[in-house]
Design a protein around this motif. Structure first.
Motif, short mmCIF file in Angstrom:
data_model
loop_
_atom_site.label_atom_id
_atom_site.label_comp_id
_atom_site.label_asym_id
_atom_site.label_seq_id
_atom_site.Cartn_x
_atom_site.Cartn_y
_atom_site.Cartn_z
N UNK A 285 36.20 38.88 42.56
CA UNK A 285 37.14 38.91 43.69
C UNK A 285 37.42 37.50 44.20
N UNK A 286 36.41 36.64 44.24
CA UNK A 286 36.64 35.27 44.71
C UNK A 286 37.50 34.50 43.70
N UNK A 287 37.38 34.83 42.42
CA UNK A 287 38.23 34.19 41.41
C UNK A 287 39.68 34.63 41.58
N UNK A 288 39.89 35.90 41.90
CA UNK A 288 41.24 36.39 42.19
C UNK A 288 41.80 35.67 43.41
N UNK A 289 40.99 35.52 44.44
CA UNK A 289 41.44 34.82 45.65
C UNK A 289 41.85 33.39 45.33
N UNK A 290 41.10 32.73 44.47
CA UNK A 290 41.43 31.34 44.13
C UNK A 290 42.79 31.24 43.43
N UNK A 291 43.16 32.28 42.67
CA UNK A 291 44.44 32.27 41.97
C UNK A 291 45.59 32.57 42.92
N UNK A 292 45.44 33.59 43.77
CA UNK A 292 46.57 34.05 44.58
C UNK A 292 46.74 33.27 45.88
N UNK A 293 45.72 32.56 46.30
CA UNK A 293 45.85 31.74 47.50
C UNK A 293 45.48 32.46 48.78
N UNK A 294 45.47 31.71 49.87
CA UNK A 294 44.98 32.21 51.15
C UNK A 294 45.95 33.17 51.83
N UNK A 295 47.24 33.01 51.61
CA UNK A 295 48.21 33.83 52.33
C UNK A 295 48.35 35.23 51.76
N UNK A 296 48.02 35.40 50.50
CA UNK A 296 48.14 36.70 49.84
C UNK A 296 47.09 37.67 50.40
N UNK A 297 47.50 38.91 50.66
CA UNK A 297 46.57 39.93 51.16
C UNK A 297 45.96 40.67 49.97
N UNK A 298 44.64 40.88 50.03
CA UNK A 298 43.94 41.62 48.98
C UNK A 298 43.27 42.84 49.57
N UNK A 299 43.58 43.98 48.99
CA UNK A 299 42.96 45.25 49.37
C UNK A 299 42.14 45.75 48.18
N UNK A 300 40.96 46.31 48.45
CA UNK A 300 40.11 46.83 47.38
C UNK A 300 39.69 48.26 47.69
N UNK A 301 39.55 49.04 46.64
CA UNK A 301 38.89 50.34 46.77
C UNK A 301 37.57 50.26 46.03
N UNK A 302 36.56 50.95 46.57
CA UNK A 302 35.23 50.92 46.00
C UNK A 302 34.71 52.33 45.78
N UNK A 303 33.80 52.45 44.84
CA UNK A 303 33.05 53.68 44.66
C UNK A 303 32.09 53.83 45.84
N UNK A 304 31.72 55.06 46.14
CA UNK A 304 30.74 55.34 47.18
C UNK A 304 29.42 54.64 46.89
N UNK A 305 29.15 54.39 45.59
CA UNK A 305 27.89 53.78 45.18
C UNK A 305 28.05 52.30 44.85
N UNK A 306 29.04 51.66 45.45
CA UNK A 306 29.22 50.23 45.25
C UNK A 306 28.34 49.43 46.19
#
Length: 504
Positions: free
Chosen positions: A135-156
Motif C-alpha cells: 500500500x505504501x508503494x502504491x501511495x508513492x506512485x499515485x502521490x499525496x492528493x490521490x484518495x485510496x480506499x481499501x477493502x479487507x477480509x475480516x481476518x486481515x
C-alpha cells in the motif's frame, strides 16, 4: 427577489451543477491488488504458480467487482492476484507481482482515486507487514492528493503503515464471508462520494490485543453475532462513513497481528468515540468466543458420526484447512478412518500431485498401491500407504486441475494435483460424487461455508494438527505484541490512532 435576479441565480446554479457533473465524470480511478492469507506455521512457500492473476478486461468483468461499473467514473483495472491461503509468499514472486502492479499503475496516471481490494494477512518470506509495503508503494506512485480506499477480509491484520497510507477502509462483516460484494460496494461508495464532494476523510484505528481463530469467531454465533450485528446502526451515525471490526489473522506470528476497530468518516470525535466503544466491547467479550459446533479429536468425531442417526455428518479437518492457510496434504484423517474401519465415507480432498498423476497413468478401474499425503510438507506429517481402485478421473487439459477419485476399503478419497478446498456441491458432483449419499463427509475446513453447511446433518469439527492448529495458546508467539490468550491476565484499555493522512 426580482424575477430577473432569480432567473440569473437559477441559471448560475444550473451551470455550476453541470460543471460539477462533468468534473465528477472525469475522475479517474484505478483498482486492483493482491489477496492471500499466509500461515507462518507451515513449511511451504506460495509461488507464482499458486496465484491467479486477473488483468485488464478479465478483472473488469469479474463478477465480484461488478459494482465498479455502476459509477459515473471509469474504474480502470490494474490486476488482482489471488491465491488459496497457504504458506509464506516467496519473495521473488511478491517482488515480481508488486513490480508489475506498480508499472501498470504508472501507465494509468494521473489518478484521482485508487481502490485496493486486499486480504490483509499476506506474509512475504523475509518481510514483515507485507500489505503495508504494498500500500505504501502504491501511495508513492499515485502521490499525496490521490484518495485510496481499501477493502479487507475480516481476518486481515492492520498496521500503522497501512493506516497512514490509506484514506478509507471497509472490511467484511460476515464469517463465512457472504458479504464480499457488499464490502466492495461500501469501499467504492466511500471513494466516489469523497471524490464527488471533495471530502478528505479521517481514518481512525483502535488495535485490540486479542487473537481468535475464525472458527471461534464466526458471525453466525455469539458473541460475534451481536458484535458485528450492531455495525450497520453504528454506520448510520452522522459523520461516520464506515465502521469495521476485524478479528485479525491468528496464524501469522508478527507484531501487526491483532483484532482491530477501524472507522472512516468526517467527524473525528464521533470516530474516536465509536472506535473506543467497539474495541472495549470486543475486549470484554474475549472469553466468550467458542466453537459454534461440537469438537473433538478426529477419532472422537468419527465415533460420534458413526453413532449418529442422521446423515450426512460433515466432519471438518480443521488443522489442515487450505482456506485458512493449511497445507492440505495431510493424510491423518484417512489414516484414522482406515484404522477405525469406517465405511460409507468420502474424504475430499488430499493435495497429492504424485498420487493424482499415478492414478491418471493407471486409468479408471485400475488398482494400485500409493503412499498418500505429505507430498508438500513432508516435515509436518507422514504419508499413508493404501491400495485402492481408481473410480473417476476429472477431464482437464491442465495438470494442476487434475483430480482423481479412489476407493480404499470403503473410503472414497479425492486426490488433487493442487491445494484446493471443497466448498461447493459442484466440487463433488463434477467428480461423479453426491455428498448427500454418504453417511460421513470429511472436508479440510474450519467453519463450513453455506453450501456445505446446508447439507451437514450435523457438522462436527475435528481439532487436528496442521499449519492452522486450533490450539491457539500452544502456537509459538515470538513477534506478536502481548495478546490474549497468550497472556490470559493481560491488562488493557483501548486507545485510538488517527491516520497520518487525516492530519494533512
Amino acid at each position: 427577489m426580482k424575477r430577473r435576479d432569480f432567473l440569473k441565480q437559477a441559471s448560475m446554479a444550473a451551470v455550476a451543477a453541470s460543471v460539477a457533473r462533468v468534473g465528477a465524470a472525469n475522475k479517474r480511478i484505478a483498482f486492483g491488488g493482491i489477496q492471500i492469507e499466509c500461515s507462518t506455521y507451515g513449511n511451504i512457500l506460495s509461488r507464482m504458480e499458486d496465484f491467479t492473476v486477473r488483468r485488464g478486461q478479465e478483472l473488469a468483468d469479474y463478477r465480484l467487482f461488478a459494482v465498479t461499473k455502476n459509477y459515473p467514473h471509469p474504474f480502470m483495472p490494474v490486476f488482482l492476484a489471488s491465491a488459496v491461503p497457504g504458506g509464506r509468499v516467496e519473495r521473488s514472486t511478491y517482488d515480481a507481482l508488486k513490480s508489475e502492479f506498480l508499472g501498470r499503475l504508472r501507465e494509468l496516471m494521473p489518478l484521482d482515486g485508487v481502490y485496493l481490494p486486499m486480504h490483509g494477512a499476506m506474509y512475504v518470506d523475509g518481510m514483515t507487514d507485507a500489505e503495508g509495503d504494498w500500500i505504501s508503494a502504491v501511495r508513492a506512485v499515485v502521490g499525496e492528493r490521490c484518495l485510496i480506499s481499501a477493502s479487507y477480509d475480516l481476518h486481515g491484520n492492520v498496521s500503522r503503515r497501512v493506516i497512514d497510507n490509506l484514506d478509507m477502509m471497509s472490511a467484511f462483516r460476515t464469517a463465512p464471508h457472504i458479504d464480499r460484494e457488499e464490502t466492495h460496494k461500501r469501499a467504492c461508495d466511500m471513494l466516489v462520494r469523497c471524490l464527488d464532494e471533495g471530502i478528505r476523510p479521517t481514518l481512525v484505528w483502535a488495535p485490540i490485543p486479542v487473537l481468535m481463530p475464525g472458527e471461534r469467531s464466526s458471525t453466525e454465533y455469539e458473541p460475534a453475532k451481536r458484535l458485528w450485528g450492531q455495525l450497520p446502526a453504528m454506520n448510520a451515525q452522522e459523520g461516520v462513513m464506515d465502521v469495521s471490526l476485524l478479528v485479525g489473522y491468528v496464524w501469522a506470528d508478527e507484531a501487526r497481528a491483532t483484532a482491530a476497530a477501524v472507522l472512516t468518516g468526517t467527524r473525528p470525535a464521533a470516530l474516536h468515540k465509536t472506535a473506543t466503544e467497539l474495541a472495549q466491547q470486543y475486549w470484554n467479550a474475549r472469553a466468550e468466543f467458542q466453537f459454534g459446533v461440537p469438537t473433538g479429536t478426529m477419532a472422537e468425531v468419527i465415533a460420534k458420526a458413526q453413532a449418529s442417526a442422521t446423515r450426512p455428518v460433515v466432519l471438518s479437518d480443521s488443522g489442515d484447512n487450505p482456506t485458512g492457510g493449511g497445507t492440505g496434504d495431510r493424510a491423518d484423517a484417512l489414516a484414522e478412518l482406515l484404522r477405525m474401519k469406517v465405511r460409507d465415507v468420502v474424504l475430499a480432498g488430499i493435495a497429492d500431485r504424485p498420487g493424482t498423476e499415478a492414478c491418471y497413468k493407471a486409468g479408471v478401474g485400475a488398482t494400485l498401491t500409493l503412499k498418500v499425503g505429505a507430498t508438500l510438507d513432508p516435515q509436518a506429517s507422514k504419508p499413508v500407504e493404501v491400495t485402492g481402485k481408481v473410480r473417476f478421473l476429472a477431464k482437464t487439459d491442465r495438470l494442476p486441475e487434475r483430480q482423481a477419485v479412489i476407493e480404499v476399503d470403503g473410503v472414497t478419497v479425492v486426490l488433487t494435483a493442487r491445494r484446493r478446498p471443497f466448498h461447493e456441491i459442484a466440487d463433488f458432483t463434477s467428480l461423479g460424487l453426491d455428498p448427500t449419499a454418504f453417511k460421513i463427509v470429511v472436508v479440510k475446513a474450519g467453519y463450513l461455508v453455506p453450501p456445505i453447511a446446508a447439507i451437514a446433518n450435523p457438522n462436527l469439527m475435528a481439532l487436528t494438527e496442521g499449519a492452522v492448529n486450533q490450539d491457539i495458546p500452544r502456537l509459538l508467539s515470538r513477534h506478536r505484541v502481548p495478546s490474549y490468550p497468550w497472556v490470559p491476565d493481560l491488562k488493557w484499555a483501548p486507545t485510538t490512532i488517527v491516520s497520518a493522512r487525516s492530519k494533512r
